[in-house]
Design a protein around this motif. Sequence first.
Motif, PDB file in Angstrom:
ATOM      1  N   GLU A 245      -7.943  17.976  39.465  1.00 44.51           N
ATOM      2  CA  GLU A 245      -9.121  17.117  39.367  1.00 44.51           C
ATOM      3  C   GLU A 245      -9.018  16.150  38.194  1.00 44.51           C
ATOM      4  N   GLU A 246      -8.376  16.578  37.114  1.00 40.06           N
ATOM      5  CA  GLU A 246      -8.252  15.703  35.952  1.00 40.06           C
ATOM      6  C   GLU A 246      -7.282  14.556  36.210  1.00 40.06           C
ATOM      7  N   VAL A 247      -6.123  14.869  36.780  1.00 42.45           N
ATOM      8  CA  VAL A 247      -5.126  13.821  36.991  1.00 42.45           C
ATOM      9  C   VAL A 247      -5.581  12.837  38.067  1.00 42.45           C
ATOM     10  N   VAL A 248      -6.243  13.347  39.103  1.00 41.93           N
ATOM     11  CA  VAL A 248      -6.728  12.471  40.175  1.00 41.93           C
ATOM     12  C   VAL A 248      -7.829  11.541  39.665  1.00 41.93           C
ATOM     13  N   MET A 249      -8.764  12.084  38.884  1.00 38.69           N
ATOM     14  CA  MET A 249      -9.853  11.242  38.385  1.00 38.69           C
ATOM     15  C   MET A 249      -9.384  10.298  37.284  1.00 38.69           C
ATOM     16  N   ALA A 250      -8.343  10.667  36.554  1.00 40.09           N
ATOM     17  CA  ALA A 250      -7.769   9.738  35.575  1.00 40.09           C
ATOM     18  C   ALA A 250      -7.229   8.501  36.282  1.00 40.09           C
ATOM     19  N   LEU A 251      -6.552   8.715  37.408  1.00 37.19           N
ATOM     20  CA  LEU A 251      -6.007   7.587  38.162  1.00 37.19           C
ATOM     21  C   LEU A 251      -7.124   6.744  38.776  1.00 37.19           C
ATOM     22  N   SER A 273     -13.492  23.297  43.305  1.00 32.69           N
ATOM     23  CA  SER A 273     -13.455  24.016  42.030  1.00 32.69           C
ATOM     24  C   SER A 273     -14.365  25.242  42.059  1.00 32.69           C
ATOM     25  N   LYS A 274     -15.564  25.076  42.587  1.00 34.22           N
ATOM     26  CA  LYS A 274     -16.517  26.197  42.655  1.00 34.22           C
ATOM     27  C   LYS A 274     -16.017  27.288  43.583  1.00 34.22           C
ATOM     28  N   LEU A 275     -15.420  26.891  44.708  1.00 33.39           N
ATOM     29  CA  LEU A 275     -14.922  27.881  45.663  1.00 33.39           C
ATOM     30  C   LEU A 275     -13.819  28.723  45.024  1.00 33.39           C
ATOM     31  N   LEU A 276     -12.910  28.064  44.306  1.00 36.79           N
ATOM     32  CA  LEU A 276     -11.826  28.806  43.661  1.00 36.79           C
ATOM     33  C   LEU A 276     -12.366  29.768  42.608  1.00 36.79           C
ATOM     34  N   SER A 277     -13.331  29.322  41.813  1.00 37.39           N
ATOM     35  CA  SER A 277     -13.929  30.203  40.804  1.00 37.39           C
ATOM     36  C   SER A 277     -14.621  31.393  41.457  1.00 37.39           C
ATOM     37  N   THR A 278     -15.285  31.139  42.568  1.00 37.50           N
ATOM     38  CA  THR A 278     -15.985  32.203  43.281  1.00 37.50           C
ATOM     39  C   THR A 278     -15.010  33.246  43.806  1.00 37.50           C
ATOM     40  N   ILE A 279     -13.888  32.783  44.350  1.00 39.11           N
ATOM     41  CA  ILE A 279     -12.917  33.695  44.944  1.00 39.11           C
ATOM     42  C   ILE A 279     -12.153  34.489  43.886  1.00 39.11           C
ATOM     43  N   ASN A 287     -16.946  23.158  28.860  1.00 44.16           N
ATOM     44  CA  ASN A 287     -16.492  21.830  28.428  1.00 44.16           C
ATOM     45  C   ASN A 287     -15.244  21.366  29.155  1.00 44.16           C
ATOM     46  N   LYS A 288     -14.908  21.987  30.284  1.00 47.11           N
ATOM     47  CA  LYS A 288     -13.757  21.566  31.075  1.00 47.11           C
ATOM     48  C   LYS A 288     -14.003  20.164  31.619  1.00 47.11           C
ATOM     49  N   ALA A 289     -13.010  19.303  31.500  1.00 48.69           N
ATOM     50  CA  ALA A 289     -13.130  17.936  32.023  1.00 48.69           C
ATOM     51  C   ALA A 289     -13.392  17.950  33.519  1.00 48.69           C
ATOM     52  N   ILE A 290     -14.166  17.028  33.987  1.00 48.76           N
ATOM     53  CA  ILE A 290     -14.482  16.740  35.396  1.00 48.76           C
ATOM     54  C   ILE A 290     -15.419  17.780  36.015  1.00 48.76           C
ATOM     55  N   VAL A 291     -15.043  19.070  36.021  1.00 48.78           N
ATOM     56  CA  VAL A 291     -15.810  20.070  36.779  1.00 48.78           C
ATOM     57  C   VAL A 291     -16.541  21.083  35.917  1.00 48.78           C
ATOM     58  N   GLY A 292     -16.446  20.993  34.581  1.00 49.68           N
ATOM     59  CA  GLY A 292     -17.163  21.919  33.715  1.00 49.68           C
ATOM     60  C   GLY A 292     -18.655  21.697  33.764  1.00 49.68           C
ATOM     61  N   ALA A 293     -19.423  22.732  33.443  1.00 46.00           N
ATOM     62  CA  ALA A 293     -20.891  22.645  33.506  1.00 46.00           C
ATOM     63  C   ALA A 293     -21.437  21.551  32.598  1.00 46.00           C
ATOM     64  N   ASN A 294     -20.737  21.252  31.502  1.00 47.89           N
ATOM     65  CA  ASN A 294     -21.222  20.238  30.556  1.00 47.89           C
ATOM     66  C   ASN A 294     -20.595  18.859  30.773  1.00 47.89           C
ATOM     67  N   ALA A 295     -19.783  18.716  31.803  1.00 47.64           N
ATOM     68  CA  ALA A 295     -19.046  17.460  32.001  1.00 47.64           C
ATOM     69  C   ALA A 295     -19.966  16.253  32.145  1.00 47.64           C
ATOM     70  N   PHE A 296     -21.170  16.478  32.683  1.00 55.18           N
ATOM     71  CA  PHE A 296     -22.112  15.373  32.844  1.00 55.18           C
ATOM     72  C   PHE A 296     -23.421  15.645  32.088  1.00 55.18           C
ATOM     73  N   ALA A 297     -23.354  16.514  31.065  1.00 51.74           N
ATOM     74  CA  ALA A 297     -24.537  16.840  30.275  1.00 51.74           C
ATOM     75  C   ALA A 297     -24.548  15.987  29.011  1.00 51.74           C
ATOM     76  N   HIS A 298     -25.720  15.496  28.666  1.00 46.60           N
ATOM     77  CA  HIS A 298     -25.862  14.649  27.479  1.00 46.60           C
ATOM     78  C   HIS A 298     -27.013  15.195  26.636  1.00 46.60           C
ATOM     79  N   GLU A 299     -26.679  15.727  25.457  1.00 49.07           N
ATOM     80  CA  GLU A 299     -27.711  16.351  24.624  1.00 49.07           C
ATOM     81  C   GLU A 299     -28.108  15.485  23.439  1.00 49.07           C
ATOM     82  N   ALA A 300     -27.150  14.784  22.840  1.00 51.89           N
ATOM     83  CA  ALA A 300     -27.471  13.959  21.674  1.00 51.89           C
ATOM     84  C   ALA A 300     -28.499  12.890  22.039  1.00 51.89           C
ATOM     85  N   GLY A 301     -29.479  12.701  21.168  1.00 49.79           N
ATOM     86  CA  GLY A 301     -30.563  11.761  21.455  1.00 49.79           C
ATOM     87  C   GLY A 301     -30.077  10.356  21.758  1.00 49.79           C
TER      88      GLY A 301
END
Length: 513
Positions: A245-251, A273-279, A287-301
């Motif tokens: 997912e990282e190399v594909v989205m980088a391209l 990604s979720k299916l593999l984690s489930t299995i 903090n995993k790039a692309i598919v981590g829970a915080n990948a699209f989270a923004h906390e700083a004001g």
Amino acid sequence: MSQSKTIRIFDTTLRDGEQSPGASMNIEEKLRIAHQLEKLNVDVIEAGFPIASDGDFEAVKKVAQTIRGPQIAGLCRANSMDIDRAWEALKYAGDRGRIHTFIATSDIHMKYKLKMTEDQVVEAAVKAVQRAASYTSNVEFSAEDAVRTRLPFLARVIEAVIAAGATTVNIPDTVGYTIPTEYFNIIKYLKDHVPNIEQAIISVHCHNDLGLAVANSLAAIQAGAEQIECTINGIGERAGNCSLEEVVMALRTRPDILPFNTRVATEHLYPTSKLLSTITGIVVQPNKAIVGANAFAHEAGIHQHGMLMEKSTYEIMTPESIGLNQNKLVLGKHSGRHAFNLRMKDLGYDLPKEDLEKAFVRFKTLADKKKEIFDEDLDAIVADEIIRIPESFKLLQMNVASGSFATPTATVQMEIHGKVKKTAVMGDGPVDATFKAIKKLTKTKSSLLSFTVGAITGGTDAQGECTVRLEENGREVLGQGAHSDIIVASAKAYINALNKMQSGMNRTSVHQL
């Protein structure tokens, strides 16, 4: 370099990825992943190492018989027995079947592992490719530990195997040793010094021991490589592999300086990604790039303010581009089968009618206890109810007495090889007592290496998700369980791990790329 070039994506989640401790999958689980990789539209699925075990052979054979889009590869060492066994499984894929043979080429491997001379290694590599080519024109050769190989000898080997019939040549960083500039120069050297290099696709296979697998892969395609070997979530031996997912989205994100594209349907990245984690039970770090829970989270004001004004201020890609739709309707106890079935498909689960019904029944039971059901809850339901290995041990019922004034005691009733047994055991805490009771009933000798607990979603009504790692005779497995009662979830995870240990006792491990 103004014209975009298509890079082939070779997914080895089912082979190299399965070498992660505890990531061993049965045939049904491998097929579920293979079907999702087909949706993802990868170019090649490496389904396993057919000679490693009967289970690996059957998995490769089943994937070859079932999957219709991608090419199907099977790994084999550079000898006739491995190659013959590989084709026996791969032949069902026809001209999409790829024999992937390898031998080490570095001085350290030739001296200490192979105990072979340069001439002997070249001869073995050529004979292996020729034998593979007698079955199919789709032959890949890998020079194991290529980055620690002397370049003139590496060029000699690559030239010889291409002449023998290899249509793809892989230059793996087997131990995750190289850095981007060095890897770029290795690929460039081969492009400049192997006369017949244009007759084959150059592939790269990077491990992540120095955290550079993605960066190295990108450097390699800039130097002329045309195939990247990678895994979902970057799983694999030791520190893992190049993350797909990282190399594909980088391209996809940087076409301005990386004029390459892939055929990957990126909207299926997150569900895969979720299916593999489930299995596997291997959770992606937040903090995993692309598919981590915080990948699209923004906390700083300041970030939140920018996001409210214009998303592109702090987001270089959209959640929707990887299949993460943040505006999905939350399911609840009044939701019907139609909405449930649609959500399961959105999450990447293509379940038969019987399994869908089992999951729906479990969903309705959970919905009576929880106000809202989230995607993570559905993943847990599938892991608990559908994705199951053969169960030698089943939890029937349990009760735990605990508190600050009482000695924790667990009473557990199980079905063991078809017979119902019950016991009560005291422990240092409710989980310890539960595990001791299960161990006593099953008469197993596995050692507990780790035990983790987490809430699947927020709120006091969240399901608890437990993961345990067990070890026995050098083999490690992960078990997972989910339940609104955390002690029951712990018991389910422990029993799940024991069942995996039982079902996988006969699996043979063979060192691979």
